[in-house]
Every structure is written in structure tokens, then in C-alpha cells.
Design an enzyme around this catalytic site. Structure first.
Site, short mmCIF file in Angstrom:
data_model
loop_
_atom_site.label_atom_id
_atom_site.label_comp_id
_atom_site.label_asym_id
_atom_site.label_seq_id
_atom_site.Cartn_x
_atom_site.Cartn_y
_atom_site.Cartn_z
N HIS A 122 0.86 -1.19 0.00
CA HIS A 122 0.00 0.00 0.00
C HIS A 122 0.90 1.25 0.00
O HIS A 122 2.01 1.21 0.55
CB HIS A 122 -0.84 -0.04 1.27
CG HIS A 122 -1.91 1.00 1.36
ND1 HIS A 122 -1.66 2.29 1.78
CD2 HIS A 122 -3.23 0.94 1.09
CE1 HIS A 122 -2.79 2.97 1.76
NE2 HIS A 122 -3.75 2.18 1.35
N ASP A 199 2.98 -4.38 8.02
CA ASP A 199 1.78 -3.58 7.81
C ASP A 199 0.58 -4.50 8.01
O ASP A 199 0.25 -5.31 7.15
CB ASP A 199 1.81 -2.99 6.39
CG ASP A 199 0.53 -2.23 6.05
OD1 ASP A 199 -0.40 -2.22 6.89
OD2 ASP A 199 0.46 -1.66 4.95
N GLN A 202 -4.55 -4.92 6.89
CA GLN A 202 -5.52 -5.87 6.34
C GLN A 202 -5.51 -7.22 7.06
O GLN A 202 -6.31 -8.09 6.73
CB GLN A 202 -5.25 -6.11 4.84
CG GLN A 202 -5.42 -4.88 3.97
CD GLN A 202 -6.85 -4.38 3.90
OE1 GLN A 202 -7.80 -5.06 4.31
NE2 GLN A 202 -7.02 -3.16 3.41
N LYS A 225 -10.77 -0.22 10.27
CA LYS A 225 -10.93 -1.44 9.47
C LYS A 225 -11.34 -2.63 10.34
O LYS A 225 -11.51 -3.74 9.83
CB LYS A 225 -9.64 -1.74 8.71
CG LYS A 225 -9.33 -0.72 7.60
CD LYS A 225 -8.14 -1.13 6.80
CE LYS A 225 -7.48 0.04 6.09
NZ LYS A 225 -8.08 0.34 4.78
N CYS A 363 -4.50 2.24 -4.33
CA CYS A 363 -3.33 2.82 -3.66
C CYS A 363 -2.05 2.01 -3.89
O CYS A 363 -0.98 2.43 -3.50
CB CYS A 363 -3.51 2.98 -2.15
SG CYS A 363 -4.84 4.08 -1.74
C1 LIG Z 1 -2.29 -2.68 3.48
C2 LIG Z 1 -2.69 -1.31 3.96
N1 LIG Z 1 -1.79 -0.55 4.59
C3 LIG Z 1 -2.10 0.67 5.04
C4 LIG Z 1 -3.36 1.20 4.87
C5 LIG Z 1 -3.63 2.58 5.35
O1 LIG Z 1 -4.60 2.61 6.34
P1 LIG Z 1 -5.18 3.99 6.88
O2 LIG Z 1 -5.70 4.73 5.69
O3 LIG Z 1 -6.26 3.59 7.81
O4 LIG Z 1 -4.06 4.71 7.55
C6 LIG Z 1 -4.33 0.45 4.21
C7 LIG Z 1 -5.68 1.00 3.98
O5 LIG Z 1 -6.28 0.81 2.95
C8 LIG Z 1 -3.99 -0.84 3.75
O6 LIG Z 1 -4.88 -1.60 3.11
#
Ligand SMILES: Cc1ncc(COP(=O)(O)O)c(C=O)c1O
Lengths: 409, 149
Positions: A122, A199, A202, A225, A363
Site C-alpha cells: 500500500h 503492515d 488488512q 478497518k 493505492c
Molecule cells: C495494506 C494497507 N496498509 C495501510 C493502509 C492505510 O490505512 P489507513 O488509511 O487507515 O491509515 C491500508 C488502507 O487501505 C492498507 O490496506
């Protein structure tokens, strides 16, 4: 276990919410999730009857807020298998990853060092590292993925060197939903003296997490989430690493003392990283969300989503015009395209049927070159998703030749 | 505002499908004398470049566009190219103005819009109005820029 009984806890699922005049079918859980009553009530409780600031225990209400923060920290610690001192409150996964990148990476990386990422990350686990590379001169390298998009430990083994200081990877990737073997990756990283940044945006909402077992050095995730509020998240870090990490933000609430000559003493972790007034209502809500998920059981959640995934994959087999990119990934995520329908148009078509799915590059912009397509449609599940939701999606796919009608009728 | 004849949904679909599946103006500019503008959207995947060439009398001699675009942005960008050719700057500005009124459900003059009337109901997919305007906005910028030269 039948999880559909939990739907009645969610106003968004029980109150007859519609989109384009159709009952809402929510299949964008990888973006965010709905909130059960208990979470909404916890937030309300803070604002209606328990409002106060924290760390300012001069009276009973402030003390109660401090206690709630502590209890939430303990709940998170129990949820992920850490110590409570290892739980840092942030505004979300993005904030958590930036804190590691700038508080730890920028402090210790040198120009000869390497940061290893994958092409499936991401943006929030890529761009902070780009910036840190720019600041320190360290190099960004990518661990090759299999042709399906999976990260295998043996591929880390191939590219890691003794210059590698950071390995930053998603536990479950947000576009394809492949689950990485963090335990094996951590072991390889540690063998080479690197830290493993996981990370968990998910994964933490969907599977049981035990950071001691995974042995990752840092873990980032977001409250929203996992049925919690927006604007609250967590950075877990092994305590000795948190001690070595600089605060990313400074200000009130994180310093033990300072004088106007610039002599500052920072608090110990985790408070060192929590400058300013925290999202207190968010903390109340996060606590309720975690209790709620633990009540359902993370194993039940994971099993349910796997069953849904298998159900959906089997159903989509009947549609040769659907290209599914991730039939064998672990997560409850379907990433697909319908022949001759641009992903964005497909999402609008689903919208016209009341179905919320995400289109686009999700993203993970580098992934587009990897998948060989500019854009995909993503449908993602949670424990409250039902087979009927998937049937609605499949039914819409079956009639998708009229997709442009979304604009006329 | 009402046109002498109403487009049926079938006609709208046919127009959009036609320009989406075989756009006539989707190519880079060839030759001299073009001004161009890049336009992309944060909400959609659309990422296009539009090209405009005026002749000595100040009329549009050619308009074309290229890039990555969904059905709605492809068809709408292609249709505006059709409509622009032969128009003066003022006529072009009027056309774009009427189109924007239509998309935002305001009173508009249907007369110059021709095939662009196919986007009459795009406002029902509010999240996608920008796809129907990405090319139009870019041409508008180019035309306004010309006026100032
Ligand atoms: C794999 C991953 N990392 C980071 C994020 C970022 O999360 P947030 O927007 O809640 O900071 C997301 C959100 O879509 C994600 O799917």
C-alpha cells in the site's frame, strides 16, 4: 458458526440503508468497516458523560479517562499478544508506518543501507520509505513476488544482504489478499540484522495475531478497518526498539520535563509517541471494537471469510468473462475485471445496483505494472458479509452487458 | 431547454458505446500548431492529454485527445472533439457552458449539444460527473488560454 446474527448489531446493516434506491450491499470492507452499536455507544459515552482530557488526573473525570486509555491499551495488548507498554496510539496505520519510518528509519539508516519492500505494498508502506531513502541516501529494493503476487520467504532470502536494515511488508496485501509468512520473514530479517516492519492494516481485523509468535519488530494497523472509529490506530513495537525510536511529533503529553534552554526529557514509550491530546473518543471506540471482535472470535471470523471466498470463487467460475486475479489468496478479497468493462465503469454499474465495491489502483500503484492491467475491481468481505451479498454481486455480473444503463435509466 | 426530440436511453447508450468502442479523435496531435493540456483525476483512473489547433480565422481546425480513460470520459472527450471542429472560440465556450449546465441539472440550451446530450443523466451517478467533464474542462482551459494570447 453462523455469523449473520451479528448483522443486527450494525445500524448500517439493519436500518434499511439504500444506495441508488437499492438495499445497500457493502463489499468494500478492505477500505473501511461498519460500526456496531457498542462502538457507537462507547464514543457517545465519552462525549456525553465522561468527557475530560487525559494525563491530567486532578479530578475524578480525568482519572476515569486515564483509566480508559490504560484499559484500551491492555485490550489491544491482549488482542495482539504484546505487552501494554508496546502499544502506541496513533491516528491509523498510515500514521503508525510514518512513525516507524521517520522515528526509527530516518534515525538509523545510512547511505549504504537498504530498505526492502514489495511491489504489492500500500502507498502508506511505500511513500514514507521513499522519503526516508531520500533523507538518508539508503536504497529501496523490492523483494520479487511470485507471478500470482505472493511473497515467499525464499525470495526474501535471495535479495536480503547484510546492508538490509529494514524489511517492510504487508501481512495481507490490500489488492490481492495474499498472506505473507511473517514469522519466516522475520527470522530471515533478524538473521541479517534487519528489522521487520509488518503492515497489519488488512490482517489484524481478520485473523488472530500473536506478535510474539510472528516475531515482527513493528506492526501497524487502523481501528476503522476492525469496526472501530476512524482516526485511531496502533503501532506495536518491541519495547527495546520503541526505546530507540524518536518521536515523530513533539509537544504536550510526551515530555517529562523541559526548560527554555532546549533541555528536553522525553517520556518512555509508549507515551513518548503520543504528543498532544489523543483521539480519546476513538480510544473508547477502539476498546469496544476489540472486545466485540474477541467476543466473536478471530478464528471464527477468519473461517467465515474463507468460506465466503471459496463460495464466491466457485460461483465466478461460471462466468468466463470475469477475470479473477486472486482465486487462491487467503483473504476475503476478490480482485477482478469483467471483459471489456473498464474497472471504474464496472464500479459505477455496481453502484447503480446498490453494491459498494472499490475500483482503481487501490493505492498500490506499482502493482498495476505487475498485474498487467491498469485497474481492477475489488470486492472485500468481513464477518457480517453473507452469501446473499455475494449472490447480489454475482447476479449483477451476470447482467453486466447493460452496464452503461447506470447513466441513463 | 427541451429538445425537439428526446433521446431514449437506447440512443444514449448507442452514442456512448459508439464513441467508447471506436473513438475517432483518440490519438496524439500530428503536425504543428497545437496547444495541449494534461488532465488527470484523483477520483478515477482517467489520465488524458487534450490537443487543440485553431486556424487563422480563430476557428477550431482540429481537436484530439489521448490517454487512459473509462467509458464515460472516453466518449465525452471524443464527442467534444467532434463538436469543436469548425467552431469559433465564443461558440466553443458557449457549447461547454451549456454542457456543464446540463450535467449539473441547471437550465441549458440543448441546441449546440447534439450527441453530448447522451450525458444528460450522468448526474444520477454523481461520483462520475467528473468523468464526463474531464476532457471538456481541459478544452475549456485551452480555449480560455487562447483568448488571452
Ligand atoms: C495494506 C494497507 N496498509 C495501510 C493502509 C492505510 O490505512 P489507513 O488509511 O487507515 O491509515 C491500508 C488502507 O487501505 C492498507 O490496506
Amino acid at each position: 458458526m453462523d455469523l449473520s446474527k451479528f448483522r443486527k448489531d450494525f445500524p448500517m446493516l439493519r436500518d434499511g440503508i439504500t444506495m441508488q434506491g437499492k438495499p445497500l450491499v457493502w463489499l468494500d470492507n478492505a477500505s473501511t468497516t461498519f460500526k456496531p452499536d457498542c462502538v457507537i455507544e462507547a464514543i457517545e459515552r465519552y462525549y456525553k458523560h465522561e468527557t475530560s482530557n487525559s494525563h491530567r488526573g486532578d479530578y475524578d473525570l480525568a482519572y476515569a479517562t486515564d483509566m480508559e486509555i490504560l484499559k484500551t491499551r491492555e485490550a489491544v495488548a491482549k488482542f495482539i499478544g504484546s505487552k501494554k507498554e508496546e502499544v502506541v496510539f496513533t491516528s491509523g496505520a498510515t500514521n503508525s508506518l510514518n512513525l516507524v519510518a521517520f522515528g526509527y528509519g530516518a534515525k538509523y539508516l545510512k547511505s549504504e543501507d537498504e530498505i526492502l519492500l514489495t511491489e504489492a505494498e500500500h502507498a502508506s508502506n511505500v511513500l514514507p520509505w521513499f522519503k526516508v531513502a531520500e533523507m538518508t541516501g539508503a536504497k529501496i529494493k523490492y523483494i520479487p513476488l511470485t507471478k500470482e503476487g505472493r511473497l515467499l520467504p525464499e525470495n526474501l532470502e535471495k535479495v536480503i544482504t547484510d546492508h538490509t536494515k529494514i524489511v517492510a511488508v504487508a501481512h495481507i496485501t490490500n489488492v490481492l489478499g495474499y498472506q505473507a509468512d511473517i514469522k519466516a520473514l522475520s527470522a530471515i530479517a533478524h538473521k541479517h540484522g534487519a528489522v521487520l516492519v509488518c503492515d497489519g492494516a488488512q490482517s489484524v481485523p481478520h485473523i488472530k495475531i500473536d506478535v510474539k509468535d510472528l516475531d515482527c519488530d513493528f506492526l501497524a494497523f487502523s481501528g476503522h478497518k476492525l469496526c472501530g472509529p476512524t482516526g485511531i490506530g496502533v503501532l506495536y513495537g518491541k519495547y527495546d526498539l520503541l526505546v530507540k525510536t524518536d518521536p515523530f511529533m513533539t509537544g504536550g503529553g510526551m515530555n517529562a520535563r523541559f526548560d527554555m534552554c532546549g533541555d528536553v526529557g522525553f517520556l518512555e514509550p509508549p507515551m513518548r509517541f503520543e504528543a498532544g491530546t489523543l483521539n480519546l473518543a476513538g480510544i473508547y471506540g477502539l476498546h469496544a471494537a476489540i472486545d466485540y471482535l474477541m467476543g466473536i472470535g478471530m478464528d471464527n471470523i477468519e473461517a467465515h471469510e474463507r468460506e465466503l471466498k471459496a463460495y464466491a470463487v466457485a460461483k465466478l467460475k461460471d462466468y468466463p468473462n470475469v477475470k479473477l486475479y486472486n482465486a487462491d489468496s487467503e483473504a476475503g478479497i476478490l480482485t477482478f475485471n469483467i471483459d471489456n468493462i473498464f474497472a471504474q465503469d464496472a464500479a459505477t454499474y455496481f453502484n447503480s445496483k446498490g453494491i459498494a465495491v472499490r475500483s482503481g489502483q487501490h493505492c498500490a500503484k506499482i502493482l498495476t505494472s505487475f498485474l498487467g492491467t491498469l485497474a481492477t475491481v475489488r470486492a472485500s468481505f468481513y464477518f457480517y458479509t453473507t452469501k446473499e451479498d455475494i449472490d447480489c454481486l454475482v447476479d449483477a455480473i451476470a447482467h453486466s452487458e447493460d452496464y452503461l444503463d447506470a447513466y441513463f435509466i | 431547454m427541451p429538445t425537439s426530440f428526446e433521446l431514449t436511453p437506447e440512443m444514449m447508450r448507442a452514442i456512448i458505446m459508439d464513441h467508447y468502442s471506436s473513438p475517432r479523435h483518440k490519438h496524439d496531435a500530428e503536425g504543428e500548431g497545437y496547444v495541449s493540456l494534461h488532465s488527470s483525476s484523483v477520483n478515477c483512473i482517467d489520465d488524458i492529454e487534450v490537443y487543440l489547433k485553431l486556424n487563422k480565422e480563430g476557428k477550431v481546425e482540429d481537436a484530439c485527445w489521448n490517454g487512459v480513460a473509462c467509458a464515460i470520459s472516453t466518449a465525452s472527450s471524443d464527442i467534444i472533439c467532434d463538436l469543436l471542429v469548425g467552431k469559433t472560440e465564443d461558440e466553443a465556450k458557449y457549447l461547454i457552458e451549456q454542457y456543464n449546465h446540463m450535467l449539473h441539472e441547471e437550465p441549458y440550451d440543448a441546441e449546440p449539444l447534439e450527441e453530448a446530450l447522451a450525458f444528460k443523466n450522468t448526474s444520477r451517478q454523481a461520483a462520475r460527473i467528473h468523468c464526463a467533464t474531464i476532457g471538456w474542462d481541459a478544452f475549456n482551459e485551452l480555449i480560455k488560454g487562447h483568448k488571452h494570447e
